[in-house]
Design a protein around this motif. Structure first.
Motif, PDB file in Angstrom:
ATOM      1  N   GLY A  12       0.827  -1.207   0.000  1.00  0.00           N
ATOM      2  CA  GLY A  12       0.000   0.000   0.000  1.00  0.00           C
ATOM      3  C   GLY A  12       0.857   1.250   0.000  1.00  0.00           C
ATOM      4  N   PHE A  13       2.121   1.113   0.439  1.00  0.00           N
ATOM      5  CA  PHE A  13       3.028   2.263   0.424  1.00  0.00           C
ATOM      6  C   PHE A  13       4.254   1.998  -0.428  1.00  0.00           C
ATOM      7  CE2 PHE A  13       0.840   2.873   4.574  1.00  0.00           C
ATOM      8  CZ  PHE A  13       0.150   4.025   4.209  1.00  0.00           C
ATOM      9  N   THR A  14       4.184   0.969  -1.236  1.00  0.00           N
ATOM     10  CA  THR A  14       5.320   0.652  -2.101  1.00  0.00           C
ATOM     11  C   THR A  14       4.787   0.098  -3.411  1.00  0.00           C
ATOM     12  OG1 THR A  14       7.462  -0.461  -2.113  1.00  0.00           O
ATOM     13  CG2 THR A  14       5.607  -1.713  -1.220  1.00  0.00           C
ATOM     14  N   SER A  15       5.679  -0.240  -4.348  1.00  0.00           N
ATOM     15  CA  SER A  15       5.192  -0.699  -5.646  1.00  0.00           C
ATOM     16  C   SER A  15       4.521  -2.055  -5.519  1.00  0.00           C
ATOM     17  CB  SER A  15       6.351  -0.790  -6.630  1.00  0.00           C
ATOM     18  OG  SER A  15       7.243  -1.801  -6.228  1.00  0.00           O
ATOM     19  N   ALA A  16       3.560  -2.307  -6.385  1.00  0.00           N
ATOM     20  CA  ALA A  16       2.867  -3.585  -6.336  1.00  0.00           C
ATOM     21  C   ALA A  16       3.709  -4.699  -6.958  1.00  0.00           C
ATOM     22  CB  ALA A  16       1.528  -3.472  -7.065  1.00  0.00           C
ATOM     23  N   ASP A  17       4.582  -4.331  -7.912  1.00  0.00           N
ATOM     24  CA  ASP A  17       5.342  -5.361  -8.622  1.00  0.00           C
ATOM     25  C   ASP A  17       6.794  -5.485  -8.159  1.00  0.00           C
ATOM     26  OD1 ASP A  17       6.286  -2.991  -9.540  1.00  0.00           O
ATOM     27  OD2 ASP A  17       5.929  -3.382 -11.663  1.00  0.00           O
ATOM     28  N   GLY A  18       7.136  -4.759  -7.078  1.00  0.00           N
ATOM     29  CA  GLY A  18       8.481  -4.911  -6.527  1.00  0.00           C
ATOM     30  C   GLY A  18       9.585  -4.269  -7.347  1.00  0.00           C
ATOM     31  N   THR A  19       9.256  -3.320  -8.238  1.00  0.00           N
ATOM     32  CA  THR A  19      10.312  -2.675  -9.022  1.00  0.00           C
ATOM     33  C   THR A  19      10.876  -1.441  -8.324  1.00  0.00           C
ATOM     34  OG1 THR A  19       8.588  -1.505 -10.230  1.00  0.00           O
ATOM     35  CG2 THR A  19       9.537  -3.455 -11.286  1.00  0.00           C
ATOM     36  N   TRP A  20      10.122  -0.887  -7.381  1.00  0.00           N
ATOM     37  CA  TRP A  20      10.668   0.222  -6.598  1.00  0.00           C
ATOM     38  C   TRP A  20      10.096   0.129  -5.194  1.00  0.00           C
ATOM     39  CZ3 TRP A  20       6.876   3.448  -4.693  1.00  0.00           C
ATOM     40  CH2 TRP A  20       5.664   3.494  -5.392  1.00  0.00           C
ATOM     41  N   VAL A  21      10.780   0.754  -4.248  1.00  0.00           N
ATOM     42  CA  VAL A  21      10.336   0.657  -2.870  1.00  0.00           C
ATOM     43  C   VAL A  21      10.000   2.052  -2.327  1.00  0.00           C
ATOM     44  CG1 VAL A  21      12.688   0.772  -1.912  1.00  0.00           C
ATOM     45  CG2 VAL A  21      10.865  -0.316  -0.582  1.00  0.00           C
ATOM     46  N   GLY A  22       8.910   2.142  -1.573  1.00  0.00           N
ATOM     47  CA  GLY A  22       8.534   3.408  -0.963  1.00  0.00           C
ATOM     48  C   GLY A  22       9.522   3.779   0.136  1.00  0.00           C
ATOM     49  N   VAL A  23       9.813   5.079   0.271  1.00  0.00           N
ATOM     50  CA  VAL A  23      10.770   5.512   1.291  1.00  0.00           C
ATOM     51  C   VAL A  23      10.075   6.353   2.368  1.00  0.00           C
ATOM     52  CG1 VAL A  23      12.860   6.849   1.734  1.00  0.00           C
ATOM     53  CG2 VAL A  23      12.746   5.365  -0.266  1.00  0.00           C
TER      54      VAL A  23
ATOM     55  N   GLY B 123     -10.841   8.575   4.986  1.00  0.00           N
ATOM     56  CA  GLY B 123     -11.734   8.003   3.989  1.00  0.00           C
ATOM     57  C   GLY B 123     -12.046   8.968   2.863  1.00  0.00           C
ATOM     58  N   ASP B 124     -11.866  10.259   3.111  1.00  0.00           N
ATOM     59  CA  ASP B 124     -12.090  11.237   2.052  1.00  0.00           C
ATOM     60  C   ASP B 124     -10.987  11.076   1.005  1.00  0.00           C
ATOM     61  OD1 ASP B 124     -13.722  13.852   1.482  1.00  0.00           O
ATOM     62  OD2 ASP B 124     -11.635  14.336   1.008  1.00  0.00           O
ATOM     63  N   PRO B 125     -11.335  11.195  -0.282  1.00  0.00           N
ATOM     64  CA  PRO B 125     -10.287  11.046  -1.300  1.00  0.00           C
ATOM     65  C   PRO B 125      -9.205  12.119  -1.157  1.00  0.00           C
ATOM     66  CG  PRO B 125     -12.474  11.124  -2.311  1.00  0.00           C
ATOM     67  CD  PRO B 125     -12.658  11.428  -0.858  1.00  0.00           C
ATOM     68  N   GLY B 126      -9.548  13.204  -0.459  1.00  0.00           N
ATOM     69  CA  GLY B 126      -8.555  14.255  -0.244  1.00  0.00           C
ATOM     70  C   GLY B 126      -7.527  13.882   0.805  1.00  0.00           C
ATOM     71  N   ALA B 127      -7.704  12.739   1.458  1.00  0.00           N
ATOM     72  CA  ALA B 127      -6.819  12.380   2.569  1.00  0.00           C
ATOM     73  C   ALA B 127      -5.851  11.261   2.209  1.00  0.00           C
ATOM     74  CB  ALA B 127      -7.653  11.963   3.783  1.00  0.00           C
ATOM     75  N   ILE B 128      -5.493  11.154   0.948  1.00  0.00           N
ATOM     76  CA  ILE B 128      -4.600  10.056   0.598  1.00  0.00           C
ATOM     77  C   ILE B 128      -3.148  10.352   0.969  1.00  0.00           C
ATOM     78  CG2 ILE B 128      -6.030   9.254  -1.296  1.00  0.00           C
ATOM     79  CD1 ILE B 128      -3.740  10.581  -3.103  1.00  0.00           C
ATOM     80  N   VAL B 129      -2.339   9.302   0.960  1.00  0.00           N
ATOM     81  CA  VAL B 129      -0.902   9.456   1.175  1.00  0.00           C
ATOM     82  C   VAL B 129      -0.181   9.096  -0.112  1.00  0.00           C
ATOM     83  CG1 VAL B 129       1.098   8.533   2.385  1.00  0.00           C
ATOM     84  CG2 VAL B 129      -1.006   8.987   3.629  1.00  0.00           C
ATOM     85  N   ASN B 130       0.686   9.998  -0.561  1.00  0.00           N
ATOM     86  CA  ASN B 130       1.537   9.689  -1.706  1.00  0.00           C
ATOM     87  C   ASN B 130       2.934   9.410  -1.167  1.00  0.00           C
ATOM     88  OD1 ASN B 130       2.474   9.336  -4.306  1.00  0.00           O
ATOM     89  ND2 ASN B 130       1.617  11.262  -5.052  1.00  0.00           N
ATOM     90  N   VAL B 131       3.741   8.658  -1.899  1.00  0.00           N
ATOM     91  CA  VAL B 131       5.045   8.297  -1.353  1.00  0.00           C
ATOM     92  C   VAL B 131       6.189   8.765  -2.234  1.00  0.00           C
ATOM     93  CG1 VAL B 131       4.119   6.269  -0.196  1.00  0.00           C
ATOM     94  CG2 VAL B 131       5.130   6.030  -2.475  1.00  0.00           C
ATOM     95  N   THR B 132       7.338   8.966  -1.589  1.00  0.00           N
ATOM     96  CA  THR B 132       8.594   9.085  -2.322  1.00  0.00           C
ATOM     97  C   THR B 132       9.194   7.683  -2.354  1.00  0.00           C
ATOM     98  OG1 THR B 132      10.039   9.371  -0.422  1.00  0.00           O
ATOM     99  CG2 THR B 132       8.895  11.322  -1.216  1.00  0.00           C
ATOM    100  N   GLY B 133      10.100   7.431  -3.254  1.00  0.00           N
ATOM    101  CA  GLY B 133      10.642   6.082  -3.315  1.00  0.00           C
ATOM    102  C   GLY B 133      11.902   6.006  -4.146  1.00  0.00           C
TER     103      GLY B 133
END
Lengths: 521, 347
Positions: free
Chosen positions: B124-135, B257-267
């Motif tokens: 949920g905080f990293t790539s789904a296919d394992g090509t990059w990792v969330g930092v 739960g609001d779509p405005g409350a998402i978390v984006n990641v650096t990686g």
């Protein structure tokens, strides 16, 4: 395109199309080929996008049309303003008795030293709500005016005042006399300057993004940055290329046949009297709007910053050194590449010459990110060993800024009387020797002006530098960028100050070139 | 015209020859050959030097591995990496947002990371296919003018910005990747029709358009607009520079739960050429180690993504922002979002 105005009084053959020596044409074509690299790259990318459906779909989006229209409106407005304001201040600088004219022409050159993004940033400190077309128009005009002021002032110095007097004697008003007698003499210089302004306004991103006026360069940056869609970015950039080519071609036809030959004549000095206020406005508008206000804004931000970090002096000096070195190298290479094109365009006219000259101007109509990426593409394909070397970076500067040298050098070379060239040939000198010993010598000041204009632009350049620089090399512009992205105004201020100061040096030198000659003081 | 094309061809040929002549020996070592460890690698950092270099210094001291860093904007470095393709000198790319990582991953520029590297960061905080990792994580927030509004007057949902009450008073950066990721999340969470309605209503509600988050924050702080949609950490960085008490701008967090409350990641990801480079891998592992995670918490005010490290003070817990219905790989699908935004003239 009539070339039968008074400028052809010397015995140059005005519009011969066949006289160009093949070696010169070939050399100019090679130099123009360098400037065509971004175009080749864009076409390759656009072909990737698939010519058929997606091109039409991309270009026909309402937003793209709006962006293109915004770009055109801004470029036209800024160019017109600079043409009028620059000509007016050049006229005041050279024809009106003002105290310390040397200082004033120096001040007139200063806006060149302020990068457009710094001007916008400095203004936002004072007027945070500033945005949109009018703000972009005002600030772009203020920082671009010297491109018209300086060459027109130089042309006015050379232009004969006698014709003006004749026109006044024959019953023309001051303005009528200006239009009929003076304007034809300064027109080539004014229009060449206006061309640079127009291309700059089309390709600028830093200022319009801060002023929130969406132009095509926004679209290009967003296509790279948010969607990583290089093909879409390339299509938008091609629209920009088309606009730039239209401008360059338009300039060629407006400029008319040949550049005017400067005729020495003592210019009349009109006492200013009750015109003091308008004169002051004309002289001070651009320096106040483009230099004083933003620089004070930056200074106030510096004082606001809670933590005034100690300045890393060796690092600052390193950036100054790199900036100066790159500026000198970029100016040299750009001048070398521009010289054959300018020499060809100054003396010869044909469709081929037009194509070569127009191609030379291409790089300046494109945002730095496009030119940078095109050279990444080119270097990796042709000379991978030089990738991320200073050589490719300097070459990139030359592609971007060569047009600044072409225009001024062309006027300078055209100003060398054809009769002198013919005498030299009759005395048995080869065309090359004649070129070197007669034309180049006499046109030297204009070559210097071209080189200085390039040097200033190199110092301020950011996006292409970020892409092409060797890893680990920092210029004042990149250091400034890396500090403003993290709000370190305290740490950024010394770099901003150093950048403006360093860029002011060539600007000051520039103002001295054929500006106020010593015998007039 | 025949001479024209001949000359053009000649000119092009001459240029190529002249430039080819310059390509003396001494080409930089291609990365393809680097396997194992040579105690050095090249990093492209889309994150800022002031923030990242101290961390890299720590890494160099600890391991003796020399890191050659090239700094740039994430979007521009992303474009650069796409242009360089397999010829890139880069071994590792450190990105400011997931969108760039997704684009490079889609272009097949990343080598898969080892299982244990990927396992350091919860799904949920990293790539789904394992090509990059969330930092690190960045929360989407509403920034508002604390002099004009009280905290209670600030909406707890981005849906409020479609109401006439907010017409012309709020700022967005629709061409910015972080805003597009948010709209994508809206589309995924609430459906295409709801997203279409929201974008349409917002576009018609006279939003003030900015180029990036920083400009929105500055405008709110200067009282130009009353509120804006940004990432949380810009405010903390500004507060660190000018002092929190000097800031007009304040942050509000949309309700969970609001779509405005998402978390984006650096990686970070490893480029194909460095697939077997032990130094590059060691650095990526270092980024998700407790030392580096703690550094990010203290210096950049971002959410740590590794379990067991406390979030910066004053931030709502990361779990409250975690959206079970949202997968980061969904956020990579930007095209539909861009089409939506362009339909209503926002990009």
């Amino acid at each position: 395109m009539t070339s039968s105005h008074r400028g052809t009084r010397d015995r140059r053959k005005g519009s011969r199309s066949s006289g160009a020596p093949p070696w010169l044409v070939a050399l100019a074509a090679v130099c123009a080929a360098a400037a065509a690299i971004p175009l080749v790259y864009l076409i390759v990318r656009a072909l990737d996008a698939g010519i058929a459906g997606s091109v039409v779909a991309t270009l026909w989006r309402p937003r793209v049309l709006e962006l293109a229209l915004n770009s055109i409106t801004l470029a036209v407005a800024v160019t017109g303003t600079c043409l009028v304001a620059g000509t007016a201040s050049a006229w005041v600088l050279t024809r009106v008795r003002i105290p310390a004219p040397g200082i004033w022409i120096l001040i007139a050159a200063l806006p060149l030293a302020v990068p457009s993004y710094l001007a916008a940033y400095g203004w936002l400190v004072w007027v945070p709500s500033m945005n949109g077309f009018w703000a972009s128009w005002l600030l772009l005009s203020a920082v671009c005016v010297p491109y018209v002021t300086l060459p027109v002032a130089a042309a006015l110095r050379g232009a004969s005042g006698n014709l003006h007097d004749v026109a006044r004697t024959l019953g023309r008003g001051p303005f009528g006399a200006f239009v009929s007698a003076t304007w034809p003499q300064i027109r080539p210089a004014a229009i060449a300057g206006a061309l640079l302004v127009c291309l700059y306004a089309l390709s600028d991103f830093g200022l319009v993004s801060l002023m929130r006026y969406p132009t095509l360069t926004w679209g290009i940056n967003a296509a790279y940055g948010a969607s990583f869609n290089r093909n879409q970015a390339a299509l938008l950039a091609l629209v920009l290329v088309a606009l730039a080519l239209a401008v360059v071609t338009g300039e060629r036809s407006i400029r008319g046949g040949q550049d005017q030959v400067a005729v020495r004549g003592a210019p009349p000095v009109i006492p200013s009297g009750r015109w003091k206020l308008p004169v002051a406005v004309v002289l001070m508008a651009a320096p106040v709007l483009g230099v004083l206000v933003p620089v004070l804004g930056l200074l106030s931000r510096l004082l606001e910053a809670e933590t005034l970090r100690s300045i890393d002096v060796p690092r600052l000096l390193g950036a100054v050194g790199a900036t100066l070195g790159l500026a000198v190298a970029g100016a040299l290479l750009a001048t070398l590449l521009a010289l054959p094109i300018a020499a060809l365009a100054a003396r010869h006219k044909s469709r081929l010459v037009s194509v070569i000259e127009a191609t030379g101007f291409l790089g300046h109509g494109l945002p730095g990110i496009v030119v940078g990426l095109s050279l990444v593409f080119f270097a990796l394909a042709v000379v991978p060993a030089l990738y991320q070397s200073v050589i490719v970076l300097v070459f990139g500067y030359a592609v971007l800024f060569m047009p600044k040298a072409i225009g001024t050098m062309r006027s300078g070379i055209a100003g060398v009387p054809g009769s002198l060239v013919e005498v030299s040939r009759m005395l048995g000198l080869s065309p090359l020797a004649t070129w070197w010993r007669v034309t180049a010598r006499l046109a030297l000041p204009s070559i210097g002006v071209g080189a200085l204009l390039v040097a200033i632009s190199v110092m301020k350049e950011l996006p292409a530098t970020l892409l092409l620089r060797p890893t680990g090399i920092s210029t004042l512009a990149t250091e400034l960028w890396s500090r403003t992205t993290v709000f370190e105004f305290g740490a950024a201020a010394p770099y901003a100050a150093a950048l403006v100061l360093v860029a002011a040096v060539p600007a000051v030198v520039l103002s001295g070139f054929r500006g106020v000659s010593k015998e007039d003081l | 015209m025949r001479t024209t094309s001949l000359l053009t061809a000649l000119a092009a040929g001459a240029t190529v020859l002249a430039l080819a002549g310059c390509s003396a020996p001494g080409a930089p070592a291609a990365n393809g050959a680097s396997s194992g460890s040579d105690k050095a690698f090249t990093l492209y950092s889309g994150r800022d030097e002031e923030l990242v270099q101290p961390l890299i210094d720590m890494f160099e001291d600890e391991t003796g591995i020399e890191v050659d860093v090239r700094y740039g904007n994430t979007p521009e470095l992303g474009a650069l990496l796409l242009e360089e393709g397999e010829q890139t000198p880069a071994d590792v790319f450190l990105s400011q947002d997931a969108g760039a990582l997704g684009a490079l991953s889609n272009a097949d520029l990343f080598a898969p990371l080892p299982e244990e590297t990927n396992a350091a960061v919860p799904a949920g905080f990293t790539s789904a296919d394992g090509t990059w990792v969330g930092v690190t994580g960045r929360a989407r927030v509403i920034v508002y003018d604390g002099q004009e509004l009280t905290a209670a007057q600030v909406p707890d949902s981005v849906d409020a910005f479609t109401s006439p009450e907010w017409a012309g008073r709020f700022g967005i950066a629709p061409s910015n990747a972080s805003f597009q990721a948010f709209v994508t999340a809206y589309r995924v969470l609430k459906g295409v029709e709801a997203a279409d309605a929201w974008v349409k209503a917002v576009a018609a509600n006279s939003p003030q358009i900015f180029e990036n988050n920083l400009a929105i924050l500055a405008a709110v702080n200067d009282g130009v607009i009353d509120a804006g949609l940004v990432n949380h950490y810009y405010w903390f960085a500004q507060a660190d520079e000018t002092g929190a008490e000097n800031l007009r701008a304040q942050l509000a967090y949309p309700k969970p739960g609001d779509p405005g409350a998402i978390v984006n990641v650096t990686g970070a990801g490893i480029l194909h050429g460095a697939a077997d480079d032990a130094d590059a891998l060691e650095f990526v592992n270092f980024l998700v180690s407790p030392t580096a995670q703690q550094y990010f918490v203290e210096e950049t005010f971002e959410y740590p993504l590794v379990e067991g490290i406390e979030a910066p003070q004053g931030l709502p817990p990361l779990d409250s922002l975690k959206n079970p219905d949202l997968n980061l790989s969904d956020l990579e699908s930007l095209e539909a979002t861009q089409e939506l935004l362009s339909r209503y003239g926002l990009i």
